[in-house]
Design an enzyme around this catalytic site. Structure first.
Site, PDB file in Angstrom:
ATOM      1  CG  HIS A   1      24.942  52.447  43.359  1.00  0.00           C
ATOM      2  ND1 HIS A   1      25.648  51.464  44.018  1.00  0.00           N
ATOM      3  CD2 HIS A   1      25.813  53.463  43.148  1.00  0.00           C
ATOM      4  CE1 HIS A   1      26.886  51.885  44.226  1.00  0.00           C
ATOM      5  NE2 HIS A   1      27.017  53.090  43.692  1.00  0.00           N
TER       6      HIS A   1
ATOM      7  CG  HIS B   1      26.143  52.511  47.528  1.00  0.00           C
ATOM      8  ND1 HIS B   1      27.247  51.685  47.703  1.00  0.00           N
ATOM      9  CD2 HIS B   1      26.632  53.710  47.142  1.00  0.00           C
ATOM     10  CE1 HIS B   1      28.355  52.370  47.417  1.00  0.00           C
ATOM     11  NE2 HIS B   1      28.005  53.603  47.087  1.00  0.00           N
TER      12      HIS B   1
END
Ligand code: RB5
Length: 147
Positions: free
Chosen positions: A133, A98
């Site tokens: 992300h 992420h």
């Protein structure tokens, strides 16, 4: 992969362990110190690892201090570095997936050697997931341009 590693005195033993793990897995490891348990200042080693990554001399960095926090704060002052303190396999995997973390930091006084080894392996195995992300990581990069 080319991996830069660094620690202060509190993280020295764990850094040695993780350097051994990386070398054993076939990575090209640059051990940037410290070289023993004589007290030193963690910012010096966080900065050295961060600079190696930011300059492209290393693909990733591994840092260890007592908590992982101080050395991560120092590494994160180097533009282009995204250093994450991880405590387990999940945080290690998500730091890469992420946050596109390029430096992983451990606290030798917080996590045990087996947890650190497993988390490091998970960090290396994970890949940045991109997509939504990437938008968020790009926003972090813009913070480096702001005053
Ligand atoms: C050293 O005593 C300790 O402060 C350092 O290793 C680290 O935990 C700082 O964040």
């Amino acid at each position: 992969m080319r991996i830069a590693a660094g620690s202060d005195h509190a993280g020295f033993a764990m850094k040695q362990q993780l350097v051994g793990q990386l070398a054993g897995a076939g990575h090209d490891v640059a051990d940037l110190g410290t070289d023993g348990e004589e007290p030193v200042d963690y910012p010096d080693f966080g900065a050295a690892v961060g600079r190696a990554v930011a300059r492209g001399e290393a693909d990733l960095g591994v840092c260890v201090c007592g908590t992982g926090i101080g050395i991560a704060i120092a590494a994160n002052k180097v533009p282009g570095v995204r250093a994450a303190v991880v405590h387990d396999v999940s945080s290690a995997r998500l730091a890469r997936g992420h946050n596109d973390a390029n430096v992983v930091c451990f606290g030798s006084r917080v996590v045990g050697p087996v947890v650190a080894a497993d988390a490091l392996a998970a960090f290396l195995a994970a890949r940045f997931l991109g997509g939504r992300h990437k938008r968020r990581v790009d926003k972090i990069a813009t913070l480096e341009e702001a005053t």
